[in-house]
Structures are given as C-alpha cells and as structure tokens.
Design a protein around this motif. Structure first.
Motif, PDB file in Angstrom:
ATOM      1  N   GLU A  37       0.842  -0.994   0.083  1.00 27.00           N
ATOM      2  CA  GLU A  37      -0.080   0.399   0.077  1.00 27.00           C
ATOM      3  C   GLU A  37       0.941   1.086   0.260  1.00 27.00           C
ATOM      4  OE1 GLU A  37      -3.060   0.364  -0.601  1.00 27.00           O
ATOM      5  OE2 GLU A  37      -2.931  -1.828  -1.249  1.00 27.00           O
ATOM      6  N   ARG A  38       1.848   1.276   0.319  1.00 25.57           N
ATOM      7  CA  ARG A  38       3.041   2.758   0.730  1.00 25.57           C
ATOM      8  C   ARG A  38       3.518   2.223  -0.317  1.00 25.57           C
ATOM      9  NH1 ARG A  38       6.728   4.486   4.964  1.00 25.57           N
ATOM     10  NH2 ARG A  38       8.890   5.104   3.461  1.00 25.57           N
ATOM     11  N   ILE A  39       3.971   1.746  -1.809  1.00 25.07           N
ATOM     12  CA  ILE A  39       4.382   1.287  -2.777  1.00 25.07           C
ATOM     13  C   ILE A  39       3.288   2.581  -3.967  1.00 25.07           C
ATOM     14  CG2 ILE A  39       4.970  -0.217  -4.640  1.00 25.07           C
ATOM     15  CD1 ILE A  39       6.468  -1.730  -2.797  1.00 25.07           C
ATOM     16  N   ARG A  40       1.807   1.407  -3.430  1.00 24.48           N
ATOM     17  CA  ARG A  40       0.639   1.790  -3.993  1.00 24.48           C
ATOM     18  C   ARG A  40       0.248   3.722  -4.112  1.00 24.48           C
ATOM     19  NH1 ARG A  40      -2.211  -2.366  -3.238  1.00 24.48           N
ATOM     20  NH2 ARG A  40      -1.319  -3.501  -5.130  1.00 24.48           N
ATOM     21  N   LYS A  41       0.395   3.387  -3.343  1.00 18.73           N
ATOM     22  CA  LYS A  41       0.298   5.511  -2.808  1.00 18.73           C
ATOM     23  C   LYS A  41       1.533   6.390  -3.377  1.00 18.73           C
ATOM     24  CE  LYS A  41      -0.239   8.924   1.075  1.00 18.73           C
ATOM     25  NZ  LYS A  41      -0.264   9.588   2.511  1.00 18.73           N
ATOM     26  N   LYS A  42       2.421   5.965  -2.949  1.00 17.56           N
ATOM     27  CA  LYS A  42       3.798   6.474  -3.971  1.00 17.56           C
ATOM     28  C   LYS A  42       3.488   6.431  -5.174  1.00 17.56           C
ATOM     29  CE  LYS A  42       7.457   6.549  -0.374  1.00 17.56           C
ATOM     30  NZ  LYS A  42       7.966   6.468   0.294  1.00 17.56           N
ATOM     31  N   GLN A  43       3.643   5.379  -5.825  1.00 17.00           N
ATOM     32  CA  GLN A  43       3.329   5.267  -7.148  1.00 17.00           C
ATOM     33  C   GLN A  43       3.029   5.923  -8.127  1.00 17.00           C
ATOM     34  OE1 GLN A  43       5.703   1.677  -8.223  1.00 17.00           O
ATOM     35  NE2 GLN A  43       4.014   0.883 -10.099  1.00 17.00           N
ATOM     36  N   THR A  44       1.200   6.073  -7.270  1.00 13.39           N
ATOM     37  CA  THR A  44      -0.060   7.123  -7.380  1.00 13.39           C
ATOM     38  C   THR A  44       0.481   8.410  -7.770  1.00 13.39           C
ATOM     39  OG1 THR A  44      -1.441   4.897  -7.217  1.00 13.39           O
ATOM     40  CG2 THR A  44      -1.887   7.586  -7.278  1.00 13.39           C
ATOM     41  N   GLU A  45       1.231   8.427  -6.927  1.00 15.86           N
ATOM     42  CA  GLU A  45       1.286  10.342  -6.941  1.00 15.86           C
ATOM     43  C   GLU A  45       2.055  11.032  -8.356  1.00 15.86           C
ATOM     44  OE1 GLU A  45       2.910  10.427  -3.332  1.00 15.86           O
ATOM     45  OE2 GLU A  45       1.126  10.530  -2.073  1.00 15.86           O
ATOM     46  N   LYS A  46       3.267   9.641  -8.575  1.00 20.31           N
ATOM     47  CA  LYS A  46       3.984   9.933  -9.312  1.00 20.31           C
ATOM     48  C   LYS A  46       3.894   9.798 -10.530  1.00 20.31           C
ATOM     49  CE  LYS A  46       7.255   6.392  -9.817  1.00 20.31           C
ATOM     50  NZ  LYS A  46       8.384   5.661  -9.566  1.00 20.31           N
ATOM     51  N   ALA A  47       2.848   8.913 -10.379  1.00 20.50           N
ATOM     52  CA  ALA A  47       1.582   8.538 -12.678  1.00 20.50           C
ATOM     53  C   ALA A  47       1.206   9.788 -12.117  1.00 20.50           C
ATOM     54  CB  ALA A  47       0.969   7.697 -12.428  1.00 20.50           C
ATOM     55  N   ASN A  48       0.164  10.487 -11.114  1.00 23.58           N
ATOM     56  CA  ASN A  48      -0.658  11.820 -11.467  1.00 23.58           C
ATOM     57  C   ASN A  48       0.570  12.320 -12.573  1.00 23.58           C
ATOM     58  OD1 ASN A  48      -2.705  10.565 -10.386  1.00 23.58           O
ATOM     59  ND2 ASN A  48      -2.637  11.319  -8.697  1.00 23.58           N
ATOM     60  N   MET A  49       1.539  12.865 -11.227  1.00 19.62           N
ATOM     61  CA  MET A  49       2.918  14.382 -11.405  1.00 19.62           C
ATOM     62  C   MET A  49       2.834  14.254 -13.330  1.00 19.62           C
ATOM     63  SD  MET A  49       4.935  14.505  -8.616  1.00 19.62           S
ATOM     64  CE  MET A  49       5.910  15.645  -9.457  1.00 19.62           C
ATOM     65  N   ILE A  50       3.259  12.223 -13.910  1.00 16.01           N
ATOM     66  CA  ILE A  50       3.240  12.489 -15.541  1.00 16.01           C
ATOM     67  C   ILE A  50       2.027  12.797 -15.715  1.00 16.01           C
ATOM     68  CG2 ILE A  50       4.163  10.921 -17.148  1.00 16.01           C
ATOM     69  CD1 ILE A  50       5.362   9.286 -15.200  1.00 16.01           C
ATOM     70  N   MET A  51       0.327  12.543 -15.704  1.00 15.34           N
ATOM     71  CA  MET A  51      -0.183  13.142 -16.113  1.00 15.34           C
ATOM     72  C   MET A  51      -0.954  14.354 -16.554  1.00 15.34           C
ATOM     73  SD  MET A  51      -1.459  10.007 -18.471  1.00 15.34           S
ATOM     74  CE  MET A  51      -3.295  10.702 -18.570  1.00 15.34           C
ATOM     75  N   GLU A  52      -0.086  14.892 -15.156  1.00 17.37           N
ATOM     76  CA  GLU A  52      -0.187  16.344 -15.486  1.00 17.37           C
ATOM     77  C   GLU A  52       0.345  16.962 -16.500  1.00 17.37           C
ATOM     78  OE1 GLU A  52       0.092  17.674 -11.415  1.00 17.37           O
ATOM     79  OE2 GLU A  52      -1.455  16.557 -10.782  1.00 17.37           O
ATOM     80  N   LYS A  53       1.839  16.420 -16.295  1.00 17.84           N
ATOM     81  CA  LYS A  53       2.419  17.230 -16.958  1.00 17.84           C
ATOM     82  C   LYS A  53       1.969  17.106 -18.763  1.00 17.84           C
ATOM     83  CE  LYS A  53       6.816  17.183 -13.908  1.00 17.84           C
ATOM     84  NZ  LYS A  53       8.165  16.453 -14.169  1.00 17.84           N
ATOM     85  N   ILE A  54       1.772  15.735 -18.950  1.00 18.06           N
ATOM     86  CA  ILE A  54       0.848  15.554 -20.217  1.00 18.06           C
ATOM     87  C   ILE A  54      -0.172  16.386 -20.563  1.00 18.06           C
ATOM     88  CG2 ILE A  54      -0.203  13.397 -21.296  1.00 18.06           C
ATOM     89  CD1 ILE A  54       1.862  11.508 -20.403  1.00 18.06           C
ATOM     90  N   GLU A  55      -0.719  16.709 -19.568  1.00 16.00           N
ATOM     91  CA  GLU A  55      -2.187  17.272 -19.478  1.00 16.00           C
ATOM     92  C   GLU A  55      -1.716  18.908 -20.555  1.00 16.00           C
ATOM     93  OE1 GLU A  55      -4.809  16.356 -16.929  1.00 16.00           O
ATOM     94  OE2 GLU A  55      -4.919  14.512 -17.248  1.00 16.00           O
ATOM     95  N   ALA A  56      -0.724  19.552 -19.218  1.00 17.90           N
ATOM     96  CA  ALA A  56      -0.411  20.240 -19.739  1.00 17.90           C
ATOM     97  C   ALA A  56       0.350  20.532 -21.129  1.00 17.90           C
ATOM     98  CB  ALA A  56       0.526  20.587 -18.573  1.00 17.90           C
TER      99      ALA A  56
END
Length: 399
Positions: free
Chosen positions: A365-384
């Motif tokens: 769950e710790r890994i999943r949380k951190k990895q979700t945050e990293k994925a969201n940052m990537i998606m935000e950059k892609i969308e921007a």
C-alpha cells in the motif's frame, strides 16, 4: 624467433599474474581478490570492463512458502531506495493467476505510460507476457524449497487440514482420488511447478515437466535454494551487482516452530512420491545451485556470508529489533496470519528499521500510494503539454 616467442610468453604470464593477484582498495585497506570467469573480481562488484552497474530491472517469481516474503522485502526496499516502478494492480497483493498485462489496465501507472523495473508480487509465470511488460535487460530470479517442506507449510498455513478433512499424515497415506487430487484455490500439489506456470493436468506428464524445467533454466538468471538462504543472497548479490547492504534481511512471515508438523519418515516418503514432479524441478536446480557455489569458491563465499551476517547484526542492533509473537503485535508491525514470528522495532524513528520488518500488505500500500502520486504528476505534465500544444496551434491559425 625464439627470443620473440619468449618475450610474448613473458608478457602473457606477467599479465595473468597481475590479473590473478590484483588488489583493490575496500573500506579501510587493500583486500586481495581473484578473478572468476563470471563474477569478475570476486567480492568487489567489478567486472573486466570496469565497475558494473546495479541491475534495477528485476522479475522475482514469488513462489509460495519458499522464504519469498523475506526476498520480496529486499526488493521492496531496493525499489524505494532507487525510486523504481513496480508492476502493481489497483489493489491487493496478487497479480491474478497466470500473468497477463491486462491486469494493469486502468492503473494510473499504465495510463501514464510508465516503464516497469520490478515485478515481485505473487503471480504464475508467463514468459511472453512478462517479457513484454518488463522489456529487455531484465534479470529473472526465483527461489525453490524442498517440496515436502513446502507442502507441510501449505498444510498448516493454508488450512489444508480443514479443506481435505484429515491430518497431513492421513492425507499422505490415503489413495489420491476425488477431492484429494483437487487444489485448494491456487494452492496444492507441486506448488512450485504450478507457480512457474505448469498446468495441473500436466503434472504427471514427465515430458511436459522436463520442458518446463528447460524453459526456466533458459529464462531465469538465478534459481535460489531456500535451505541455503544466505548463500542464495550472495549469489543474487553477485548476479545483480548489488552490495551486501542491499540484501540485509530478517526472516519474515515465518511460522513458530511449535506449529510445524513433525513428519514421520513414512509420511515424508509418501509425500515425496506424491510430489515427484516438484522434486524433478527442485533437484535439477539444486544441482545447478551447488555448481554456482563451487565456481564462486569457498573462501570468497565464506567472506561474503560473514560480511552479510555482520551487516544484519549491525542493523538489528541499530534498530533494536527483537523477535516477537505476531499475535501480540499491532499496526504496521503485525503480519496477516496465525502463529507467525514477527518483529518489534524500538527505534521506530529510523525509516529503514520500519521497512525491514514492514508486513507485505502494508508495504504494498505504501508503494502503491507513492507510485500513484508519481503517475498523477506525469499525467498532469502530459495534459499541460497538450494544452500548450493546442494553444500554439490556435495562435498559428490566428496569425
């Protein structure tokens, strides 16, 4: 001609002596090392080409009841230290049955197009699908254990006594018909071959078993042996070009000794026959494992094991880690399951101490949380970037 021949010979001999007697600076002194045909400079982490790089793309096939939780924790900690991306689903600690990339569909990291470095959750081996997800340059490792000991551990941990309605001794002696030939979900006979992808209907087909063994030998870089756990970690350290500190560990998810069934010689022999296909697998890779140890050399192996034991002792003392009854533990230190040995950590302010004993589900769950945050940052950059690109197109059309 004779003089020229002698000169060449002398140069060759001199180079060989230099290579075999080379020393290098390690910690606080010069340590003598020797060359090995595979490992390069024994105990150094160097190869003939220079300093080797730590491998960070790893597929660890987590076999059931083979000290796999202890190994998994090593990979989890390595992944966190190096900010690596795991093959994970949106929930749980399994990747389904036989691995398929489809289980990653709709995960944040798959949507973000992240490349994967670590696959180390329970799943059945599926070579083409795993190769497609992990890509080239991935190291494949797993661990095996004496099949009777695997089955005994399953019997107690997975509730086989209730499932089959009899003790393990009665099960061993009973004719294997009807329910006694069925699996308890994903658990049962020849568990290691099953985890490695062989279907239950092929377990008594010697040709299919040998084909599976050949496939594993050709694909896997290292198959470890649980009964020689420290030796396994040393070979893995060398295979992955890691340091001793990368493989420090404690025995995790292990049962208390008093809960283990004391099998009679008769029961063990009957189970050996029942699990004969898993023994074909285990014996094959046990022999390969012993050959690898022999190639490494007794002195080099003994030195590496001593260094590992010292590193384990140091981290245990630093963290004030003590073995405890898992039933008495709470929160992040408590493992799932009954009659397990857990660990209490008194120095809980040291994050490494907490991670070394963290239960699998909590760590995932710790890994999943951190990895979700990293994925969201990537998606935000892609969308921007997409918005910026559209704005530029509109401006170009306007002018």
């Amino acid at each position: 001609m004779a003089k020229s021949f002698l000169t060449v010979s002398h140069v060759t001999v001199t180079l060989m002596l230099i290579l075999t007697m080379v020393t290098y600076y390690k910690d606080s002194g010069f340590v003598p090392v020797i060359l090995d045909y595979k490992w390069g400079l024994i105990g150094t982490g160097y190869t003939y080409e220079g300093q080797c790089e730590k491998k960070q793309k790893i597929m660890f096939l987590k076999t059931h009841k083979c000290a796999s939780s202890s190994l998994q924790n090593i990979f989890f900690r390595f992944g966190e230290k190096h900010n690596l991306t795991h093959v994970l689903t949106n929930g749980g600690n399994y990747l389904g049955g036989k691995f398929s990339r489809s289980v990653l569909k709709n995960t944040p990291w798959e949507k973000a197009g992240m490349s994967y470095s670590l696959l180390c959750l329970h799943v059945r081996f599926n070579k083409p699908e795993m190769e497609a997800v992990m890509g080239p340059g991935t190291a494949y490792v797993t661990m095996l254990r004496d099949p009777v000991d695997v089955f005994e551990s399953q019997y107690g941990f997975m509730g086989f006594k209730d499932f089959y309605g009899m003790s393990i001794d009665d099960f061993a002696a009973a004719p294997k018909t009807g329910k006694l030939m069925t699996r308890n979900g994903g658990q049962g006979r020849n568990q290691m071959l099953f985890d490695l992808g062989l279907e239950p209907e092929h377990m008594d087909d010697e040709t299919m078993v040998r084909m599976k063994i050949e496939e594993i030998e050709n694909r896997f870089d290292l198959v470890m042996i649980a009964e020689q756990f420290s030796e396994s970690l040393i070979l893995m350290k060398n295979e992955l070009c890691w340091d001793v500190k990368d493989v420090t560990n404690f025995k995790l998810n292990g049962r208390k000794e008093e809960t283990k069934s004391k099998l009679s010689d008769k029961t063990r022999e009957l189970l050996k026959e029942f699990l004969k296909s898993d023994y074909m697998l285990y014996n094959h890779f046990h022999n390969i494992f012993q050959s690898k140890l022999k190639s490494l050399g007794e002195s080099a192996l003994a030195e590496d094991i001593s260094n590992l034991e010292q590193a384990n002792t140091e981290i245990s003392q630093e963290c004030s880690i003590k073995a405890a009854d898992n039933g008495q533990l709470k929160g992040d230190q408590k493992w799932w399951g009954l009659d397990l040995i857990g660990y209490s950590v008194e120095n809980s302010t040291n994050e490494e101490c907490n991670l070394m004993t963290m239960p699998e589900l909590r760590f995932i769950e710790r890994i999943r949380k951190k990895q979700t945050e990293k994925a969201n940052m990537i998606m935000e950059k892609i969308e921007a970037n997409e918005v910026t690109h559209l704005n530029h197109r509109h401006l170009n059309l306007f002018f």
